[in-house]
Design an enzyme around this catalytic site. Structure first.
Site, PDB file in Angstrom:
ATOM      1  N   LEU A 167      -5.305  -3.789   0.612  1.00  0.00           N
ATOM      2  CA  LEU A 167      -5.175  -3.989   2.057  1.00  0.00           C
ATOM      3  C   LEU A 167      -4.109  -3.046   2.599  1.00  0.00           C
ATOM      4  O   LEU A 167      -2.981  -3.017   2.112  1.00  0.00           O
ATOM      5  CB  LEU A 167      -4.789  -5.442   2.335  1.00  0.00           C
ATOM      6  N   ASP A 192      -4.095 -11.350  12.439  1.00  0.00           N
ATOM      7  CA  ASP A 192      -5.502 -10.985  12.281  1.00  0.00           C
ATOM      8  C   ASP A 192      -6.274 -11.956  11.399  1.00  0.00           C
ATOM      9  O   ASP A 192      -7.480 -11.796  11.202  1.00  0.00           O
ATOM     10  CB  ASP A 192      -5.643  -9.554  11.761  1.00  0.00           C
ATOM     11  N   GLY A 193      -5.578 -12.962  10.831  1.00  0.00           N
ATOM     12  CA  GLY A 193      -6.247 -13.924   9.968  1.00  0.00           C
ATOM     13  C   GLY A 193      -6.544 -13.405   8.582  1.00  0.00           C
ATOM     14  O   GLY A 193      -7.109 -14.125   7.755  1.00  0.00           O
ATOM     15  N   HIS A 216       6.605  -7.914   9.270  1.00  0.00           N
ATOM     16  CA  HIS A 216       5.387  -8.662   8.930  1.00  0.00           C
ATOM     17  C   HIS A 216       5.658  -9.844   7.986  1.00  0.00           C
ATOM     18  O   HIS A 216       5.418  -9.795   6.795  1.00  0.00           O
ATOM     19  CB  HIS A 216       4.247  -7.777   8.427  1.00  0.00           C
ATOM     20  N   HIS A 218      -4.129 -10.716   6.972  1.00  0.00           N
ATOM     21  CA  HIS A 218      -2.797 -10.537   6.400  1.00  0.00           C
ATOM     22  C   HIS A 218      -2.092 -11.873   6.190  1.00  0.00           C
ATOM     23  O   HIS A 218      -1.356 -12.051   5.216  1.00  0.00           O
ATOM     24  CB  HIS A 218      -1.945  -9.635   7.305  1.00  0.00           C
ATOM     25  N   ALA A 275       0.811  -1.220   0.000  1.00  0.00           N
ATOM     26  CA  ALA A 275       0.000   0.000   0.000  1.00  0.00           C
ATOM     27  C   ALA A 275       0.846   1.273   0.000  1.00  0.00           C
ATOM     28  O   ALA A 275       0.299   2.377   0.034  1.00  0.00           O
ATOM     29  CB  ALA A 275      -0.931   0.001   1.216  1.00  0.00           C
ATOM     30  N   ASP A 325       0.219  -3.816  13.232  1.00  0.00           N
ATOM     31  CA  ASP A 325       0.237  -3.172  11.909  1.00  0.00           C
ATOM     32  C   ASP A 325      -1.053  -2.367  11.720  1.00  0.00           C
ATOM     33  O   ASP A 325      -1.560  -2.231  10.612  1.00  0.00           O
ATOM     34  CB  ASP A 325       0.403  -4.201  10.793  1.00  0.00           C
ATOM     35  N   ARG A 357      10.273 -24.157  -5.236  1.00  0.00           N
ATOM     36  CA  ARG A 357      11.432 -24.005  -6.125  1.00  0.00           C
ATOM     37  C   ARG A 357      12.219 -22.732  -5.829  1.00  0.00           C
ATOM     38  O   ARG A 357      13.434 -22.697  -6.049  1.00  0.00           O
ATOM     39  CB  ARG A 357      10.971 -23.991  -7.590  1.00  0.00           C
ATOM     40  N   ALA A 370       4.380  -8.733   1.789  1.00  0.00           N
ATOM     41  CA  ALA A 370       5.253  -7.810   1.055  1.00  0.00           C
ATOM     42  C   ALA A 370       6.699  -8.317   0.996  1.00  0.00           C
ATOM     43  O   ALA A 370       7.641  -7.596   1.306  1.00  0.00           O
ATOM     44  CB  ALA A 370       5.195  -6.408   1.659  1.00  0.00           C
TER      45      ALA A 370
END
Length: 337
Positions: free
Chosen positions: A297, A246-247, A214, A249, A139, A271, A225, A218
């Site tokens: 998000l 938080d389920g 996090h 992210h 973001a 976050d 592989r 990102a």
């Protein structure tokens, strides 16, 4: 002035004490005991309720409807600290995302001034960007993503005057000279918003990186592989990592796997952002998370207490371990530098 919190169940970080008492003087805990304090000192009876160690959030962007990056001043920090207390967080690193240098320097000076006046609830500044990889910006605003120069780092360090506690960078975009400057200044270097390969990530800790921002978000993903950053983190005993429980992210199952592999090196962050309807980071509450107007998000809507609850209910941690992931483990990282 000294006072006591009595008749509580107290979690010390390693064990629970029943019918225990805490002595507080000048807002500091000076004693924890199971011996009854003298009746002539001020007391507050907790009637068997639980007392937990202070929860620490190493990444949060604002509170009380005032985004710190949009309003980089002492009022924003005061509102953030107040909002945190409602969610169980005693102290945090006030965080700003990728921005132009003017806002970065204003934010650093605001934290410096606030902390010089006591700094209630704020442990320092976490600068997340602008020295990240544009392909992993999430973001963050692409036009402000840049490769750090020695001059830029020097400016930021001077403005912060010791209050820059953590910086999230894409290490593959940073010279060794820049990373050494940050190390010498005592800044925690965290790898995040990074496009590093597994091979590059294996060199993180050797280049001064202490933690990862996090986990799973990102960054190059875990793939059979091309293992990416996560596998390098799992394997390197010198690296810690934050994760957003938080389920949204990250799936709870992935956090469970990371916890089994990393143990005490993994810790919770929120976050979390707050409502903002102006500027480049307009966060809109979308049910149980925040998103930009285009749907990207952009932040969580959880508190640290909710993170602890999610750890117990959804990840399968014991209450003791979930509490440690929001207190003891982030404290080790933040206070050891």
């Amino acid at each position: 002035m000294q006072h006591w919190l009595t008749n509580a169940q107290i979690f010390t970080g390693t064990e629970w004490l029943s019918n225990a008492h805490v002595c507080v003087a000048d807002d500091r805990i000076v004693a924890v005991t199971t011996e009854q304090p003298s009746a002539d000192v001020p007391q507050h009876n907790c009637h068997g309720h639980r007392l937990l160690p202070a929860l620490i959030d190493a990444q949060i962007y604002g509170g009380g409807g005032r985004l710190f990056a949009q309003y980089p001043d002492e009022e924003s920090l005061s509102l953030l600290a107040a909002a945190n207390r409602k969610g169980g967080t005693a102290a945090c690193l006030a965080t700003i995302p990728t921005f132009h240098m003017e806002v970065i320097l204003e934010s650093a000076k605001a934290v410096k001034t606030y902390m010089a006046k006591g700094g209630e609830g704020i442990l320092g500044l976490h600068l997340e960007g602008p020295f990240i990889h544009v392909e992993k910006r999430g973001a963050h605003v692409a036009e402000w993503v840049t490769v750090p120069t020695v001059q830029q780092i020097a400016e930021i360090l001077e403005a912060a005057d010791g209050c820059l506690k953590m910086i999230t960078v894409a290490p593959e975009c940073c010279s060794n000279e820049v990373l050494h400057m940050l190390q010498d200044a005592g800044v925690i270097i965290s790898a995040g918003h990074s496009n590093a390969s597994y091979t590059q990530a294996q060199q993180f800790s050797r280049r001064g990186v202490q933690t990862v921002t996090h986990l799973f978000n990102a960054m190059t993903p875990l793939h059979h592989r091309n293992p990416g950053i996560p596998l390098a983190v799992f394997e390197d005993a010198n690296l810690m990592a934050s994760v957003i429980p938080d389920g949204i992210h990250v799936d709870y199952g992935m956090i469970r796997m990371a916890k089994q592999l990393m143990g005490e090196r993994l810790f919770f962050i929120t976050d979390a952002v707050t409502d903002c309807h102006e500027g480049p980071y307009q966060h809109v509450l979308n049910g149980d998370h925040y998103a930009l107007p285009n749907g990207t998000l952009s932040g969580s809507a959880i508190s640290m207490l909710q993170a602890v609850r999610n750890g117990i209910t959804n990840i399968g941690l014991t209450p003791d371990e979930s509490i440690r992931m929001a207190s003891l483990y982030p404290t080790r990282l933040v206070t050891n530098h």
